[in-house]
Motif scaffolding. Structure first.
Motif, short mmCIF file in Angstrom:
data_model
loop_
_atom_site.label_atom_id
_atom_site.label_comp_id
_atom_site.label_asym_id
_atom_site.label_seq_id
_atom_site.Cartn_x
_atom_site.Cartn_y
_atom_site.Cartn_z
N LEU A 87 36.29 43.15 49.96
CA LEU A 87 37.01 44.27 49.35
C LEU A 87 37.33 43.97 47.90
CD1 LEU A 87 39.42 44.74 52.34
CD2 LEU A 87 37.73 46.42 51.66
N TYR A 88 37.52 45.02 47.11
CA TYR A 88 37.91 44.84 45.71
C TYR A 88 39.41 44.64 45.66
CZ TYR A 88 33.20 46.40 45.00
OH TYR A 88 31.83 46.49 45.06
N ASN A 96 39.44 51.57 47.43
CA ASN A 96 38.31 50.89 48.06
C ASN A 96 37.59 51.82 49.02
OD1 ASN A 96 37.73 47.76 47.90
ND2 ASN A 96 39.93 48.00 47.50
N TYR A 100 33.66 53.85 48.74
CA TYR A 100 32.57 53.78 49.70
C TYR A 100 32.29 55.14 50.35
CZ TYR A 100 31.52 48.95 49.14
OH TYR A 100 31.08 47.77 48.60
N VAL A 132 44.69 45.75 47.53
CA VAL A 132 44.12 44.98 48.64
C VAL A 132 44.50 43.50 48.54
CG1 VAL A 132 41.92 44.13 49.58
CG2 VAL A 132 42.26 46.56 49.20
N LYS A 140 43.38 42.92 55.74
CA LYS A 140 42.15 43.16 54.96
C LYS A 140 40.99 43.45 55.91
CE LYS A 140 43.23 40.27 51.00
NZ LYS A 140 43.08 38.95 50.42
N ARG A 147 36.48 50.80 56.22
CA ARG A 147 35.40 51.05 55.27
C ARG A 147 34.07 51.27 56.01
NH1 ARG A 147 34.30 46.06 52.08
NH2 ARG A 147 33.40 45.53 54.09
N LYS B 12 34.01 52.58 39.46
CA LYS B 12 34.67 51.55 40.28
C LYS B 12 34.83 50.26 39.45
CE LYS B 12 32.49 48.65 42.39
NZ LYS B 12 32.09 47.29 41.93
N ASP B 16 38.27 48.39 38.35
CA ASP B 16 38.45 46.99 38.73
C ASP B 16 38.69 46.13 37.48
OD1 ASP B 16 38.59 44.92 40.56
OD2 ASP B 16 36.46 44.48 40.46
N THR B 116 32.01 40.42 47.06
CA THR B 116 32.18 41.85 47.31
C THR B 116 30.84 42.58 47.34
OG1 THR B 116 32.52 42.16 44.94
CG2 THR B 116 34.49 42.01 46.30
#
Lengths: 309, 268
Positions: A87-88, A96, A100, A132, A140, A147, B12, B16, B116
């Protein structure tokens, strides 16, 4: 039609042959386990099924789509949970999941509803706005499962979903997998946890050193190992040693082993012969306390297949 | 190829990356410094002591040879013009590569380091969408910052030098071509190379080395002009722009063949 079909998959990484002619099916609506030790080829197999890796030879289909010919369709059919949550950490739970969901073309309104419902299902309804990185490993993993579900795939591929989790979190995740299966999802789960495999899986493929060694229901695999031999453990009040000679000569008795001062294991050709053994022991004055049939468990099947007899 | 998928990946990455204040600060600071240096240098030459005092007649002749379009200008005007068409485009080009070089190098190598990458590779996106998304993640913030800071530079330079030139002279066509066309085209190409490198590098540190290579061609062109051995005319710039834009398109098309999902996931 099977949900997943793998036929003769082989994969080499440099000098190492990671998969050798791997074949198995996952039937629609079942939980299938890929059971094997670390480095057995489980992750390589699922990476081929998700279209991340290309097999050197062999073929595979997921919901009728070929992994080499239709990789995008394959990926839409699969909800994939890798070994780590992936996960980010600097994004929130919702960011997150939304990322997706959009990659899988879930319409915006539907996506918001699904995220809300799925987070409620895994008990994270109030954590959507949290980063997260601030969540525990167990939480998580729950987010990672959401997800995998956000595009409502018919097939779930879960690579060691409970590894690194504490027993309570692992139990929760196993409960969730059962619930998802009951709701109609086909599940392929990679694990080296025998208890988990036995508890969750309808069928199991045992894999080691890139080869599938056995495929079947856990009970069937155990029965195959059991073969024509039946073992019983007999316990007595006081020492049992002086009675063992008596039963060694009885018909149908293949082996007698003392396993403790007051316990012995008797291996019989026919399990019905246990009546004659017990009768003879009692007649000779042995105070029989307990007679228990010893069934090999999945662990024994696994150990025998992976490590040899 | 669907551009919306590529943009999703880019957005994204922005979220981030720019959730780190340091990353945002480095982008803003890079271009703020470019504006400051360009404006201060022009102001010093336009408003400060006469630059002619420090130049010999030979040097002035050499400078006029490098900038033939400025033959009628005074020494002071010529000096300010030189900053505008040689030094400032070089600064913008350098900054456009440097400002987001960490983000570019981080594109795939960072995802791999932070573990990831796997669900991203298992998502229904093509190699081209994934690759372009990673390039756009660095390119679009750079492009936006560069245009905003260039606009600000134009405004400030004109305010400071309108008296010297008697008109709003900045930017000349050469500067527009270099900053608004060549710089983005070169930055895009450079980012493609670094993203491809990042997909093959084991770590972000390894991937950063690819970025360093891109500065050498810029430095060669700059030094060539400063030392008078390279006379860049508008036609040269137009040709370079066409070649670079064509190379950008070609690179994006070819990158999908050089790009390997398998290489991204298999441990090195």
């Amino acid at each position: 039609m099977n949900a997943v079909e793998a036929r003769g998959l082989s994969k080499r990484f440099g000098p190492k042959l990671a998969l050798k002619d791997v074949s198995f099916d996952v039937r629609k609506g079942e939980i299938m386990g890929l059971l094997g030790p670390n480095g057995a080829g489980k992750t390589t197999t699922v990476r081929i099924l998700t279209g991340i890796l290309r097999p050197d030879s062999g073929s595979a289909t997921v919901m009728g789509h070929d992994v080499l010919e239709e990789p995008l369709e394959i990926r839409r059919c699969i909800g994939y949970l890798p070994e780590t949550p992936c996960l980010y950490e600097r994004l929130t739970v919702e960011e997150n999941l939304a990322f997706y969901g959009r990659l899988y073309d879930v319409p915006e309104e539907e996506l918001r509803r699904r995220i809300r419902d799925l987070l409620a299902l895994v008990g994270l309804k109030d954590r959507a706005g949290e980063k997260v990185g601030a969540l525990s490993k167990g939480l998580k993993q729950r987010v990672a499962i959401v997800r995998a579900l956000v595009h409502d795939p018919p097939v779930l591929i879960l690579d060691q979903p409970t590894s690194d989790l504490d027993p309570a979190s692992a139990k929760d995740i196993r409960g969730l997998i059962k619930e998802l299966n009951r709701s109609g999802k086909t599940v392929l789960i990679c694990t080296h946890n025998l208890t988990e495999a036995e508890e969750l899986c309808d069928r199991i493929a045992i894999i080691n050193e890139g080869c599938v060694l056995a495929v079947g229901k856990p009970g069937e695999l155990v029965k195959d190992l059991e073969g024509s031999h039946h073992s019983f453990e007999i316990s007595s009040f006081g020492s049992i040693s002086k009675y063992l000679k008596v039963i060694e000569g009885l018909g149908g008795v293949l082996e007698v082993k003392q396993v403790g001062e007051d316990r012995a294991v008797v291996v019989l050709e026919d399990r019905k012969a246990i009546s004659a053994v017990v009768r003879e022991l009692i007649l000779k004055g042995c105070d029989v306390l307990e007679v228990r049939m010893l069934r090999p468990g999945l662990e024994e099947v696994y150990m025998r297949l992976v490590r040899g007899p | 190829m669907r551009l919306d998928k590529a943009l999703l990946i880019a957005k994204k990455d922005w979220k981030d990356a720019f959730s780190s204040k340091a990353m945002l600060a480095s982008l803003v600071l890079s271009f703020a410094l470019t504006v400051a240096v360009s404006v201060l240098l022009t102001a010093a030459l336009a408003l400060g002591p006469d630059p002619g005092r420090y130049m010999t007649e030979e040097e002035l002749t050499a400078l006029r040879a490098v900038l033939p379009e400025a033959s009628g200008m005074t020494v002071r005007q010529l000096s300010a013009y030189m900053v505008g068409v040689i030094i400032m485009p070089f600064l913008f080009m350098t900054m456009s590569l440097a400002a987001t070089s960490i983000l570019t190098a981080d594109s795939f190598a960072g995802e791999r380091e932070r573990k990831t990458i796997e669900p991203l590779l298992a998502a229904p996106i093509s190699d081209s969408e994934l690759f372009l998304g990673k390039v756009l993640a660095s390119f679009l913030p750079t492009l936006t910052s560069m245009y905003v800071s260039f606009g600000l530079t134009c405004l400030l330079i004109n305010m400071l030098t309108v008296g010297l030139f008697g008109c709003l002279w900045f930017p000349p066509l050469k500067t527009v071509l270099m900053v608004c066309v060549l710089t983005p085209a070169y930055a895009f190409l450079g980012m493609c190379i670094v993203v491809l490198g990042s997909a093959r590098a084991s770590t972000v540190k390894d991937a950063s080395n690819y970025a360093a290579i891109l500065f050498f061609p810029l430095l060669a062109v700059f030094m060539g002009q400063v030392f008078g051995s390279l006379v860049v005319r508008t036609a040269h710039l137009l040709l370079a722009a066409i070649v670079l834009v064509a190379l950008d398109f070609l690179f994006v098309r070819l990158a999908r063949h050089a790009f390997s999902r398998e290489a991204l996931i298999v441990a090195r």
